[in-house]
Design a protein around this motif. Sequence first.
Motif, PDB file in Angstrom:
ATOM      1  N   ALA A   1     -20.132  89.310 -12.060  1.00 33.55           N
ATOM      2  CA  ALA A   1     -19.026  90.133 -11.312  1.00 33.55           C
ATOM      3  C   ALA A   1     -17.783  89.978 -12.548  1.00 33.55           C
ATOM      4  CB  ALA A   1     -18.214  89.935 -10.080  1.00 33.55           C
ATOM      5  N   ALA A   2     -17.295  91.374 -13.104  1.00 33.68           N
ATOM      6  CA  ALA A   2     -15.898  91.526 -13.779  1.00 33.68           C
ATOM      7  C   ALA A   2     -15.114  92.573 -13.062  1.00 33.68           C
ATOM      8  CB  ALA A   2     -16.146  91.685 -15.136  1.00 33.68           C
ATOM      9  N   VAL A   3     -14.556  92.169 -11.856  1.00 34.35           N
ATOM     10  CA  VAL A   3     -13.886  93.169 -11.090  1.00 34.35           C
ATOM     11  C   VAL A   3     -12.167  92.730 -10.900  1.00 34.35           C
ATOM     12  CG1 VAL A   3     -15.950  93.324  -9.720  1.00 34.35           C
ATOM     13  CG2 VAL A   3     -14.349  91.819  -8.997  1.00 34.35           C
ATOM     14  N   ALA A   4     -11.741  94.014 -10.547  1.00 36.01           N
ATOM     15  CA  ALA A   4     -10.337  94.149 -10.337  1.00 36.01           C
ATOM     16  C   ALA A   4      -9.539  93.495 -11.617  1.00 36.01           C
ATOM     17  CB  ALA A   4      -9.990  93.227  -9.002  1.00 36.01           C
ATOM     18  N   GLY A   5      -8.768  92.343 -11.336  1.00 31.42           N
ATOM     19  CA  GLY A   5      -8.108  91.541 -12.568  1.00 31.42           C
ATOM     20  C   GLY A   5      -9.149  91.172 -13.626  1.00 31.42           C
ATOM     21  N   GLY A   6     -10.221  90.765 -13.039  1.00 36.79           N
ATOM     22  CA  GLY A   6     -11.279  90.426 -13.946  1.00 36.79           C
ATOM     23  C   GLY A   6     -11.757  91.330 -15.058  1.00 36.79           C
TER      24      GLY A   6
ATOM     25  N   VAL B   1     -14.624  80.351  -6.513  1.00 36.42           N
ATOM     26  CA  VAL B   1     -14.007  81.638  -5.795  1.00 36.42           C
ATOM     27  C   VAL B   1     -14.471  82.721  -7.122  1.00 36.42           C
ATOM     28  CG1 VAL B   1     -12.435  80.705  -4.461  1.00 36.42           C
ATOM     29  CG2 VAL B   1     -12.035  80.686  -7.130  1.00 36.42           C
ATOM     30  N   ARG B   2     -15.443  82.579  -7.751  1.00 38.29           N
ATOM     31  CA  ARG B   2     -15.935  83.447  -8.832  1.00 38.29           C
ATOM     32  C   ARG B   2     -14.811  83.590  -9.797  1.00 38.29           C
ATOM     33  NH1 ARG B   2     -19.530  88.496  -6.314  1.00 38.29           N
ATOM     34  NH2 ARG B   2     -21.182  87.064  -5.419  1.00 38.29           N
ATOM     35  N   ASN B   3     -14.197  82.542  -9.846  1.00 37.58           N
ATOM     36  CA  ASN B   3     -13.174  82.177 -11.223  1.00 37.58           C
ATOM     37  C   ASN B   3     -11.866  83.235 -10.839  1.00 37.58           C
ATOM     38  OD1 ASN B   3     -14.843  80.687 -12.741  1.00 37.58           O
ATOM     39  ND2 ASN B   3     -16.050  82.376 -13.225  1.00 37.58           N
ATOM     40  N   ALA B   4     -11.765  83.451  -9.564  1.00 39.94           N
ATOM     41  CA  ALA B   4     -10.400  84.248  -9.148  1.00 39.94           C
ATOM     42  C   ALA B   4      -9.233  83.789  -9.827  1.00 39.94           C
ATOM     43  CB  ALA B   4     -10.130  84.292  -7.732  1.00 39.94           C
ATOM     44  N   ILE B   5      -8.252  84.547 -10.121  1.00 42.27           N
ATOM     45  CA  ILE B   5      -7.109  84.026 -11.149  1.00 42.27           C
ATOM     46  C   ILE B   5      -5.888  83.929  -9.961  1.00 42.27           C
ATOM     47  CG2 ILE B   5      -5.387  84.848 -13.012  1.00 42.27           C
ATOM     48  CD1 ILE B   5      -7.534  87.029 -13.301  1.00 42.27           C
ATOM     49  N   ASP B   6      -5.471  82.363  -9.966  1.00 49.03           N
ATOM     50  CA  ASP B   6      -4.259  82.044  -9.538  1.00 49.03           C
ATOM     51  C   ASP B   6      -3.243  81.689 -10.485  1.00 49.03           C
ATOM     52  OD1 ASP B   6      -5.148  79.663 -10.380  1.00 49.03           O
ATOM     53  OD2 ASP B   6      -5.363  78.808  -8.359  1.00 49.03           O
TER      54      ASP B   6
END
Length: 258
Positions: free
Chosen positions: A106-111, A28-33
């Motif tokens: 990608a480094a997007v949003a919270g990333g 998930v492209r290292n999405a933060i949960d």
Amino acid sequence: MSIRTTEPVVQSERQDGVLVITLNRPHVRNAIDRTLAEAVDAALLVLEDDPGLEVGVLTGAGGHFCSGMDLKAFPSEGVPRVADRGLAGLARAHRTKPVIAAVEGAAVAGGFELVLACDLVTASDTSFFALPEPARGLVASEGGAIRLPARIPQHLAMEMLLTGSPLPAADAARHGLVNRLTGPGKALDAALDLARRIRANSPHAVRITRQVVAATRGLADAAAFTIQDPLTAAVFRTDTAAEGARAFCEKRTPDWSP
């Protein structure tokens, strides 16, 4: 269909006084949960508490840095802040040791907000940054709307914040947002090189320098010196300051050990 991994969602590796923290949800492209956020926070606390660690490097697995908050988890988990330290325990944390972001993809949003919370940034020339929160009915509230306008020209920051337009790493480097621009797959190497250069200096002096920068940002000179001077006064009387002067005069590498 995405392939899930049974490996830890965050991997930590020590390399000569440097802690490399790798976000490890590549499907998930290292999405933060919540789980990843708490694991990053735990790694950052190890960095802070361990006197043998002097610099942190934050990076992502699978060719991407981080796609931000996991929107599938958001309805049940909310924003994955940790205590008063913010998103993933980093965005609002009061740190004493430098952290370098090593960005691929990608480094997007919270990333991107995690990147903005770091002290230095390396990025491959195929990576990019974006804050698309308004397109999701959200706001870049973990530092994006606060920090980005202070890092790049105001109108460019506003375009990114209001339209969600991506900023290629090469353009980010031109505006001073990236310290080192590399070829693909080389951002971590560049970050480790910067970490080694930081480690060559007095750890105490590095920590106080970070503290001065954080405490005086945006203040007028007079107010800034008022805050700075009590923080730095004792540094000039330390054994490490004397060692630094002796090493310079003796043309040798300083010994910063206690």
